[in-house]
Design a protein around this motif. Structure first.
Motif, PDB file in Angstrom:
ATOM      1  N   PHE A 217      -0.138  -9.483   2.580  1.00  0.00           N
ATOM      2  CA  PHE A 217      -0.149  -8.832   4.119  1.00  0.00           C
ATOM      3  C   PHE A 217       0.280  -9.422   4.724  1.00  0.00           C
ATOM      4  O   PHE A 217       0.547 -10.759   5.127  1.00  0.00           O
ATOM      5  CB  PHE A 217      -1.722  -7.940   4.443  1.00  0.00           C
ATOM      6  CG  PHE A 217      -2.673  -7.536   3.243  1.00  0.00           C
ATOM      7  CD1 PHE A 217      -1.902  -6.586   2.453  1.00  0.00           C
ATOM      8  CD2 PHE A 217      -4.054  -7.819   3.209  1.00  0.00           C
ATOM      9  CE1 PHE A 217      -3.110  -5.757   1.467  1.00  0.00           C
ATOM     10  CE2 PHE A 217      -4.474  -7.306   2.793  1.00  0.00           C
ATOM     11  CZ  PHE A 217      -4.320  -6.494   1.314  1.00  0.00           C
ATOM     12  N   THR A 335       1.599  -3.123  -6.588  1.00  0.00           N
ATOM     13  CA  THR A 335       1.059  -1.691  -7.036  1.00  0.00           C
ATOM     14  C   THR A 335       0.053  -2.122  -6.028  1.00  0.00           C
ATOM     15  O   THR A 335      -1.466  -2.881  -5.950  1.00  0.00           O
ATOM     16  CB  THR A 335       0.639  -1.454  -8.422  1.00  0.00           C
ATOM     17  OG1 THR A 335       1.441  -1.788  -9.185  1.00  0.00           O
ATOM     18  CG2 THR A 335      -0.249  -0.506  -8.719  1.00  0.00           C
ATOM     19  N   LYS A 336      -0.608  -0.514  -5.554  1.00  0.00           N
ATOM     20  CA  LYS A 336      -1.683  -0.799  -4.538  1.00  0.00           C
ATOM     21  C   LYS A 336      -2.832  -1.632  -4.991  1.00  0.00           C
ATOM     22  O   LYS A 336      -3.638  -0.954  -6.262  1.00  0.00           O
ATOM     23  CB  LYS A 336      -2.077   0.468  -3.895  1.00  0.00           C
ATOM     24  CG  LYS A 336      -0.820   0.383  -2.949  1.00  0.00           C
ATOM     25  CD  LYS A 336      -0.607   1.832  -2.105  1.00  0.00           C
ATOM     26  CE  LYS A 336       0.009   2.316  -1.133  1.00  0.00           C
ATOM     27  NZ  LYS A 336      -0.035   4.055  -1.159  1.00  0.00           N
ATOM     28  N   GLY A 337      -3.686  -2.337  -4.294  1.00  0.00           N
ATOM     29  CA  GLY A 337      -5.210  -3.040  -5.010  1.00  0.00           C
ATOM     30  C   GLY A 337      -4.439  -4.826  -5.304  1.00  0.00           C
ATOM     31  O   GLY A 337      -5.118  -5.032  -5.231  1.00  0.00           O
ATOM     32  N   TYR A 338      -3.654  -5.322  -6.063  1.00  0.00           N
ATOM     33  CA  TYR A 338      -2.984  -5.809  -6.472  1.00  0.00           C
ATOM     34  C   TYR A 338      -3.507  -7.272  -4.549  1.00  0.00           C
ATOM     35  O   TYR A 338      -2.936  -6.843  -3.759  1.00  0.00           O
ATOM     36  CB  TYR A 338      -1.604  -6.252  -6.708  1.00  0.00           C
ATOM     37  CG  TYR A 338      -1.446  -7.789  -6.939  1.00  0.00           C
ATOM     38  CD1 TYR A 338      -1.419  -7.959  -7.897  1.00  0.00           C
ATOM     39  CD2 TYR A 338      -0.260  -8.462  -5.742  1.00  0.00           C
ATOM     40  CE1 TYR A 338      -1.242  -9.648  -8.324  1.00  0.00           C
ATOM     41  CE2 TYR A 338       0.711  -9.951  -5.988  1.00  0.00           C
ATOM     42  CZ  TYR A 338      -0.505 -10.008  -7.286  1.00  0.00           C
ATOM     43  OH  TYR A 338       0.694 -11.523  -7.408  1.00  0.00           O
ATOM     44  N   TYR A 342      -5.899  -3.216 -10.085  1.00  0.00           N
ATOM     45  CA  TYR A 342      -4.855  -1.857  -9.544  1.00  0.00           C
ATOM     46  C   TYR A 342      -4.844  -0.897 -11.163  1.00  0.00           C
ATOM     47  O   TYR A 342      -5.337  -1.660 -12.146  1.00  0.00           O
ATOM     48  CB  TYR A 342      -3.241  -2.788  -9.536  1.00  0.00           C
ATOM     49  CG  TYR A 342      -2.814  -3.513 -10.244  1.00  0.00           C
ATOM     50  CD1 TYR A 342      -2.504  -3.522 -11.110  1.00  0.00           C
ATOM     51  CD2 TYR A 342      -3.061  -5.583 -10.624  1.00  0.00           C
ATOM     52  CE1 TYR A 342      -1.698  -4.331 -12.243  1.00  0.00           C
ATOM     53  CE2 TYR A 342      -3.178  -6.349 -10.928  1.00  0.00           C
ATOM     54  CZ  TYR A 342      -1.953  -5.746 -12.048  1.00  0.00           C
ATOM     55  OH  TYR A 342      -1.674  -6.225 -13.217  1.00  0.00           O
ATOM     56  N   GLU A 409       2.538   4.954  -5.066  1.00  0.00           N
ATOM     57  CA  GLU A 409       1.411   3.566  -5.085  1.00  0.00           C
ATOM     58  C   GLU A 409       1.717   2.498  -5.264  1.00  0.00           C
ATOM     59  O   GLU A 409       1.315   1.942  -4.824  1.00  0.00           O
ATOM     60  CB  GLU A 409       1.283   4.167  -6.845  1.00  0.00           C
ATOM     61  CG  GLU A 409       0.663   4.794  -7.577  1.00  0.00           C
ATOM     62  CD  GLU A 409       1.767   6.532  -7.480  1.00  0.00           C
ATOM     63  OE1 GLU A 409       3.206   5.931  -7.380  1.00  0.00           O
ATOM     64  OE2 GLU A 409       1.964   7.688  -7.383  1.00  0.00           O
ATOM     65  N   GLY A 410       2.534   2.318  -4.603  1.00  0.00           N
ATOM     66  CA  GLY A 410       2.966   0.619  -3.796  1.00  0.00           C
ATOM     67  C   GLY A 410       3.289   0.764  -3.383  1.00  0.00           C
ATOM     68  O   GLY A 410       2.606   1.052  -2.140  1.00  0.00           O
ATOM     69  N   PHE A 411       3.497  -0.752  -2.710  1.00  0.00           N
ATOM     70  CA  PHE A 411       3.549  -1.765  -1.505  1.00  0.00           C
ATOM     71  C   PHE A 411       4.163  -3.081  -1.178  1.00  0.00           C
ATOM     72  O   PHE A 411       4.389  -3.573  -1.561  1.00  0.00           O
ATOM     73  CB  PHE A 411       1.635  -1.304  -0.617  1.00  0.00           C
ATOM     74  CG  PHE A 411       1.000  -2.941  -1.113  1.00  0.00           C
ATOM     75  CD1 PHE A 411       1.007  -2.591  -2.572  1.00  0.00           C
ATOM     76  CD2 PHE A 411       1.078  -4.752  -0.097  1.00  0.00           C
ATOM     77  CE1 PHE A 411      -0.511  -4.187  -3.030  1.00  0.00           C
ATOM     78  CE2 PHE A 411       0.506  -5.111  -0.660  1.00  0.00           C
ATOM     79  CZ  PHE A 411      -0.139  -5.736  -1.418  1.00  0.00           C
ATOM     80  N   CYS A 412       4.228  -3.302   0.291  1.00  0.00           N
ATOM     81  CA  CYS A 412       5.153  -4.733  -0.139  1.00  0.00           C
ATOM     82  C   CYS A 412       4.628  -5.303   1.624  1.00  0.00           C
ATOM     83  O   CYS A 412       4.723  -4.505   2.851  1.00  0.00           O
ATOM     84  CB  CYS A 412       6.527  -4.271  -0.139  1.00  0.00           C
ATOM     85  SG  CYS A 412       7.262  -3.211   1.085  1.00  0.00           S
ATOM     86  N   ARG A 413       5.303  -6.128   1.617  1.00  0.00           N
ATOM     87  CA  ARG A 413       5.652  -6.917   3.440  1.00  0.00           C
ATOM     88  C   ARG A 413       6.538  -6.631   3.746  1.00  0.00           C
ATOM     89  O   ARG A 413       7.028  -6.251   3.118  1.00  0.00           O
ATOM     90  CB  ARG A 413       4.702  -8.681   3.132  1.00  0.00           C
ATOM     91  CG  ARG A 413       3.005  -9.397   2.880  1.00  0.00           C
ATOM     92  CD  ARG A 413       3.287  -9.798   2.568  1.00  0.00           C
ATOM     93  NE  ARG A 413       3.967 -10.923   4.457  1.00  0.00           N
ATOM     94  CZ  ARG A 413       3.351 -12.091   4.370  1.00  0.00           C
ATOM     95  NH1 ARG A 413       2.742 -13.014   3.656  1.00  0.00           N
ATOM     96  NH2 ARG A 413       3.965 -13.354   5.458  1.00  0.00           N
TER      97      ARG A 413
END
Ligand code: AMP
Ligand code: GLY
Length: 425
Positions: A217, A335-338, A342, A409-413
């Protein structure tokens, strides 16, 4: 030449992208590859760690040159297997890959040759380890000696934490055989950077530096990951520091390995800590970094294929590579959770629009194609990579492309390159 790239992540997509652009490459294969790699190479369903499978694929497809991406097959001896089959290969032998595969191999080499790194001891006995930790005090670093998928390192804030980590490792509960021995190290303060250099066993060709972002994060918070973003060049690794790291760390390592009969042919990835007294070695890896490779490939202007081949052939002495003075930056969409559990299989939309942003290339790290759709198929899924005159502009371009990708369903910094002094958003 018919070329095979072994692997299926973002690093291998970037390598395939660069290799496919070479006039020397007539046909490119990648195994196992992924949905993005399939756009530049023919993918074959052979696992990256399946040594007999990769060798027979290479024989079947009359491969002239194999390029091994990940560490696990190198440490297991895949390069030796290609060589034994008469196929030219980029990547170190099993013996030389111990540089990554065994922490104590590298620490002992550094000790013998005065290469600057953290002071350490190796233990297989809990009582002795405990006594050492108590004597040294905290913070202190505990590492599983073997390959532990990048997770075998505990930076302990207290003596109790360090002892607990050693107990966990030696009991075999935590890392299995990789934890049968532990390395206990002095904690080094400073700024971490990665330096890359090619070696043909004797000569060395410096590539460039990059900086990874290992925490999940923003602000370097959350669990450790395989890497959530990178950029190159890195201001703290200025030319003088780079040269010092080459002459005090990388060159002596290559010479030591050659003198000791384990010449290193491939890419040396030196993890460095830049502290008050200059650069010191954190660790070596025996392959390109992922995602650092993605930013290096964006900045490389020369054909990469002759350089990789020169590592195998012993021809690096008179080699030169041209680099863009522009900066490259990559943002990992995961993927969210990674990096914990996930789900796979969510659909990703908007990739065409994102890829049209000026200076942007999208490398796939974990995707598969199904009925014309692109689905997430891993923890790290996409590497949105941009080239621009400054790191700040490269960041703007990368996030402009990220924002065009439709993948709930994804995320990034959002803060890649904040250590380069670019304000966090
Ligand atoms: P390694 O797998 O050896 O790269 O270790 C993983 C991470 O732990 C490194 O990237 C550093 O952030 C940290 N680390 C490892 N060794 C040390 C050390 N001796 N001092 C400070 N931090 C370290
Ligand atoms: N970027 C970290 C690694 O490749 O190990």
């Amino acid at each position: 030449m018919r070329i095979l790239v072994v692997g299926g992540g973002g690093r291998e997509h970037a390598l395939c992208w660069a290799i496919a652009a070479s006039p020397l490459c007539t046909k490119l294969f990648c195994a196992p590859g992924n949905a993005g790699i399939a756009q530049v190479a023919e993918c074959a369903d052979v696992g990256a760690e399946d040594i007999p499978g990769q060798v027979s694929l290479a024989q079947r497809e009359k491969i002239d040159f194999a390029v091994i991406g990940p560490d696990a097959p190198l440490v297991a001896g895949m390069a030796d297997a290609f060589t034994a089959a008469g196929i030219k290969v980029f990547g170190p032998s099993k013996k030389a890959a111990q540089l990554e595969g065994s922490k104590s191999f590298t620490k002992e080499l550094c000790k013998r040759h005065n290469i600057p790194t953290a002071a350490y001891e190796r233990f297989t006995d809990l009582t002795k380890a405990e006594a050492y930790i108590t004597r040294q005090g905290a913070p202190i670093v505990v590492k599983a000696d073997g390959l532990a998928a990048g997770k075998g390192v505990i930076v302990a804030e207290t003596v109790a934490q360090a002892v607990e980590a050693v107990r966990d490792m030696l009991s075999g509960n935590r890392f299995g055989a990789a934890g049968a021995a532990v390395v206990i190290e002095e904690f080094m303060e400073g700024e971490e950077v990665s330096l890359f250099a090619l070696s043909d066993g004797e000569h060395v060709l410096p590539l460039a530096g990059a900086q990874d972002h290992k925490r999940a994060f923003d602000g370097d918070k959350g669990p450790n990951t395989g890497g959530m973003g990178a950029y190159s060049p890195v201001p703290i690794l200025d030319q003088a520091t780079f040269n010092r790291a080459m002459s005090e760390i990388v060159l002596p390592t290559v010479k030591a390995l050659k003198d000791e009969g384990t010449p290193f042919k491939g890419v040396l990835y030196a993890g460095l800590m830049i502290g008050k007294t200059g650069p010191r070695l954190v660790e070596y890896n025996c392959r390109f970094g992922d995602p650092e490779c993605q930013v290096l490939m964006m900045r490389l202007k020369s054909d990469i294929v002759p350089a990789l081949m020169a590592c195998a052939d012993g021809g690096l002495k008179h080699f030169d590579l041209r680099w863009s003075s522009d900066a490259a930056l990559t943002v990992i969409l995961a993927t969210k959770g990674y990096p914990d559990a996930y789900a796979r299989g969510s659909e990703i939309r908007g990739l065409e629009a994102a890829a049209k942003v000026e200076g942007v290339e999208i490398f796939h790290a974990g995707t598969k194609a199904e009925g014309g759709r692109i689905l997430a198929n891993g923890g790290r899924v996409l590497n949105v990579t941009a080239l621009a005159p400054t790191v700040q502009e490269a960041r703007e371009r990368a996030y402009r492309a990220v924002d065009l990708i439709d993948w709930p369903e994804g995320f990034c910094r959002r803060d890649i390159a904040w250590r380069a002094g670019i304000p966090r958003p």
